[in-house]
Design an enzyme around this catalytic site. Structure first.
Site, PDB file in Angstrom:
ATOM      1  CB  CYS A  47      -0.943   0.009   1.292  1.00 33.01           C
ATOM      2  SG  CYS A  47      -1.690   1.401   1.679  1.00 33.01           S
ATOM      3  CB  SER A  49       0.343   3.888   4.186  1.00 31.15           C
ATOM      4  OG  SER A  49      -0.717   4.468   4.122  1.00 31.15           O
ATOM      5  CG  HIS A  52       3.318   7.641   2.782  1.00 28.92           C
ATOM      6  ND1 HIS A  52       3.612   7.885   1.521  1.00 28.92           N
ATOM      7  CD2 HIS A  52       2.081   8.094   2.916  1.00 28.92           C
ATOM      8  CE1 HIS A  52       2.444   8.742   0.841  1.00 28.92           C
ATOM      9  NE2 HIS A  52       1.703   8.518   1.628  1.00 28.92           N
ATOM     10  CG  HIS A  68      -0.923  -1.026   6.363  1.00 33.18           C
ATOM     11  ND1 HIS A  68       0.146  -0.720   5.499  1.00 33.18           N
ATOM     12  CD2 HIS A  68      -1.860  -0.494   5.940  1.00 33.18           C
ATOM     13  CE1 HIS A  68      -0.467  -0.068   4.508  1.00 33.18           C
ATOM     14  NE2 HIS A  68      -1.587   0.130   4.895  1.00 33.18           N
ATOM     15  CB  CYS A 175      -5.240  -1.082   3.880  1.00 34.30           C
ATOM     16  SG  CYS A 175      -5.107   0.614   3.549  1.00 34.30           S
TER      17      CYS A 175
HETATM   18  N1  COD Z   1      -4.068  14.642 -10.913  1.00 39.89           N
HETATM   19  C1  COD Z   1      -4.621  13.579 -11.297  1.00 39.89           C
HETATM   20  N2  COD Z   1      -4.200  12.260 -10.804  1.00 39.89           N
HETATM   21  C2  COD Z   1      -2.995  12.243 -10.413  1.00 39.89           C
HETATM   22  C3  COD Z   1      -2.326  13.124 -10.138  1.00 39.89           C
HETATM   23  C4  COD Z   1      -2.656  14.614 -10.332  1.00 39.89           C
HETATM   24  N3  COD Z   1      -2.118  15.682 -10.107  1.00 39.89           N
HETATM   25  N4  COD Z   1      -1.186  12.791  -9.487  1.00 39.89           N
HETATM   26  C5  COD Z   1      -1.219  11.403  -9.426  1.00 39.89           C
HETATM   27  N5  COD Z   1      -2.498  11.085 -10.002  1.00 39.89           N
HETATM   28  C6  COD Z   1      -2.927   9.499 -10.067  1.00 39.89           C
HETATM   29  C7  COD Z   1      -1.874   8.631 -10.323  1.00 39.89           C
HETATM   30  O1  COD Z   1      -1.764   8.711 -11.790  1.00 39.89           O
HETATM   31  C8  COD Z   1      -2.321   7.372  -9.953  1.00 39.89           C
HETATM   32  O2  COD Z   1      -3.309   6.703 -10.988  1.00 39.89           O
HETATM   33  C9  COD Z   1      -3.246   7.784  -8.863  1.00 39.89           C
HETATM   34  O3  COD Z   1      -3.301   9.376  -8.676  1.00 39.89           O
HETATM   35  C10 COD Z   1      -2.896   7.541  -7.487  1.00 39.89           C
HETATM   36  O4  COD Z   1      -2.952   6.162  -7.417  1.00 39.89           O
HETATM   37  P1  COD Z   1      -1.977   5.226  -6.388  1.00 39.89           P
HETATM   38  O5  COD Z   1      -1.853   3.768  -7.158  1.00 39.89           O
HETATM   39  O6  COD Z   1      -0.422   5.957  -6.622  1.00 39.89           O
HETATM   40  O7  COD Z   1      -2.202   5.102  -5.219  1.00 39.89           O
HETATM   41  P2  COD Z   1      -3.396   4.233  -4.290  1.00 39.89           P
HETATM   42  O8  COD Z   1      -4.449   4.244  -5.039  1.00 39.89           O
HETATM   43  O9  COD Z   1      -2.660   3.011  -3.799  1.00 39.89           O
HETATM   44  O10 COD Z   1      -3.661   5.296  -3.218  1.00 39.89           O
HETATM   45  C11 COD Z   1      -2.743   5.806  -2.405  1.00 39.89           C
HETATM   46  C12 COD Z   1      -3.301   6.957  -1.739  1.00 39.89           C
HETATM   47  C13 COD Z   1      -2.517   8.126  -2.210  1.00 39.89           C
HETATM   48  C14 COD Z   1      -4.638   7.231  -1.534  1.00 39.89           C
HETATM   49  C15 COD Z   1      -2.669   6.946  -0.101  1.00 39.89           C
HETATM   50  O11 COD Z   1      -2.604   7.823   0.610  1.00 39.89           O
HETATM   51  C16 COD Z   1      -3.530   5.731   0.694  1.00 39.89           C
HETATM   52  O12 COD Z   1      -3.315   4.385   0.184  1.00 39.89           O
HETATM   53  N6  COD Z   1      -4.329   6.143   1.251  1.00 39.89           N
HETATM   54  C17 COD Z   1      -5.071   5.334   2.247  1.00 39.89           C
HETATM   55  C18 COD Z   1      -5.690   6.118   3.450  1.00 39.89           C
HETATM   56  C19 COD Z   1      -5.198   5.801   4.735  1.00 39.89           C
HETATM   57  O13 COD Z   1      -6.406   5.389   5.271  1.00 39.89           O
HETATM   58  N7  COD Z   1      -4.087   5.665   5.293  1.00 39.89           N
HETATM   59  C20 COD Z   1      -3.883   4.943   6.239  1.00 39.89           C
HETATM   60  C21 COD Z   1      -3.168   3.463   6.223  1.00 39.89           C
HETATM   61  S1  COD Z   1      -3.066   3.172   4.555  1.00 39.89           S
HETATM   62 ZN    ZN Z   2      -2.892   1.250   3.467  1.00 40.65          ZN
END
Ligand code: COD
Ligand code: ZN
Ligand code: ZN
Length: 375
Positions: A47, A49, A52, A68, A175
């Site tokens: 994930c 995080s 991060h 996690h 998650c």
């Molecule tokens: N505009 C539009 N789209 C964008 C931009 C932008 N400026 N920048 C990036 N993107 C797109 C990317 O192309 C990508 O497709 C998408 O945004 C992000 O997707 P991923 O695959 O990088 O990330 P995910 O879907 O795994 O999500 C990650 C989160 C950023 C949501 C991350 O913070 C998370 O996992 N949050 C969960 C929140 C939480 O409860 N966290 C606690 C434990 S995880």
């Molecule tokens: Zn997570």
């Protein structure tokens, strides 16, 4: 021969230094103390995080075993454990549900005061660790540390699930899926016939799209700068997809025009300040609801015009899709088994655990939705 009560030696991915690859090590996992459970992890997802943690945005003492999002089987239980027994299929919960704090007693809230996301102690609830490697204690991550063949978690951070559930899929309920899906159905409470905008179409954003669809939204507009994400988003329910790079106008203006003055519900699943404000601005000014799902790396403040809220918008955020974890995860697994939603579209890669660093490379390259590591 039973391993209960004994130290288990097994493999784990240890992060010794930030911004460095994981090293697969033999670690010692101590038996569970009272009200703790030792789990054999079967599958774990990678994930944002966890990344991060690798990039240094979580100040947990190193070395640490991250991870996690997982599912596994109870190996042994400590004294006083009543909700699971050895052999049960379980999901570890990075947001626990102690059932006793004021948050757990609140009918709507889910961010239990016993969570380790706020304090980042990197320990079990009693303040100690159960892992050692090369003679050193190893920190836990969010009370779960699933990048290990065996881990120890507190009873309040474990949900028993259907014995027939496929662990290499339902680990996503630990998650990514739950975070996105709950943001739509539980936090925003998307209404039938509504128009939704979802910023970010990664694994979490796709899960938001699925939640909007399940709640009966009529239009679901996906927003992403990577157009390769559009096909999958449409497969799971997006009715239209747009890239901000295709427009001269700011994206919130584009969305307002597309939705006759603003969408009903918007979601930010990217983790960027500019898109959080754009998502807020694109929802209808008098009654739109915008939900922050993405976690920004680091803890910087963002600036926004308060008029965006004074006109009547609601701005929300939630961890774990607003779900009370121990109560909700077994029900979500039941819903999955009853085919109320599918997890297959989210799983882009399955790798053996030893290839964990390859899994993180896939995440960085933007090629993966979710990579599942199997033991
Ligand atoms: N505009 C539009 N789209 C964008 C931009 C932008 N400026 N920048 C990036 N993107 C797109 C990317 O192309 C990508 O497709 C998408 O945004 C992000 O997707 P991923 O695959 O990088 O990330 P995910 O879907 O795994 O999500 C990650 C989160 C950023 C949501 C991350 O913070 C998370 O996992 N949050 C969960 C929140 C939480 O409860 N966290 C606690 C434990 S995880
Ligand atoms: Zn997570
Ligand atoms: Zn609690």
């Amino acid at each position: 021969m039973s391993t209960a009560g004994k130290v288990i030696k097994c493999k784990a991915a240890v992060l010794w230094e930030i911004k460095k690859p994981f090293s697969i090590e033999e670690v010692e996992v101590a038996p569970p103390k009272a009200h703790e459970i030792r789990i054999k992890i079967v599958a774990t997802g990678i994930c944002g995080s966890d990344d991060h943690m690798v990039s240094g945005h979580f100040s947990i003492r190193l070395p640490v075993i991250p991870g996690h999002e997982a599912a596994g089987i109870v190996e042994s239980i400590g004294e006083g454990v009543t909700t699971v027994k050895p052999g049960d299929k379980v999901i570890p919960l990075f947001t626990p549900q102690c059932g006793e704090c004021r948050v757990c007693k609140h009918p709507e809230a889910n961010f239990c005061l016993k969570n380790d996301l706020s304090m980042l102690r990197g320990t079990m609830q009693d303040g100690t660790t159960r892992f050692t490697c090369r003679g050193k204690p190893i920190s836990h991550f969010l009370g779960t540390s699933t990048f290990s063949e065996y881990t120890v978690v507190d009873e309040m951070a474990v949900a028993k699930i259907d014995a027939a559930s496929p662990l290499e899929k339902v680990c996503l309920l630990s998650c990514g899926f739950t975070t996105g899906y709950g943001s739509a159905v539980k936090v925003a409470k998307v209404t039938p016939g509504s128009t939704c905008a979802v910023f970010g179409l990664g694994g979490v954003g796709l899960s938001v799209v699925m939640g909007c669809k399940a709640a009966g939204a009529a239009r679901i507009i996906g927003v992403d700068i990577n157009k390769d994400k559009f096909k999958k988003a449409k497969e799971v329910g997006a009715t239209e997809c747009i890239s901000p790079q295709d427009f001269k106008k700011p994206i919130h203006e584009v969305l307002k025009e597309m939705s006759n003055g603003g969408v009903d519900f918007s979601f930010e699943a990217i983790g960027r300040h500019d898109t959080m404000v754009a998502a807020l601005a694109c929802c209808q000014e008098a009654y739109g609801v915008s939900v922050i799902v993405g976690v920004p790396p680091g803890s910087h403040n963002l600036s926004m015009n308060p008029m965006l809220l004074l006109s009547g918008r609601t701005w929300k955020g939630a961890i774990f899709g607003g779900f009370k974890s121990k109560d909700s995860v077994p029900k979500l697994v039941d819903d999955f088994m009853a085919k109320k939603f599918t997890l297959d579209p989210l799983i882009s890669h399955v790798l053996p655990f030893e290839k964990i660093n390859e899994g993180f490379d896939l995440l960085h390259s933007g090629k993966s939705f979710r990579t599942i590591l199997t033991f």
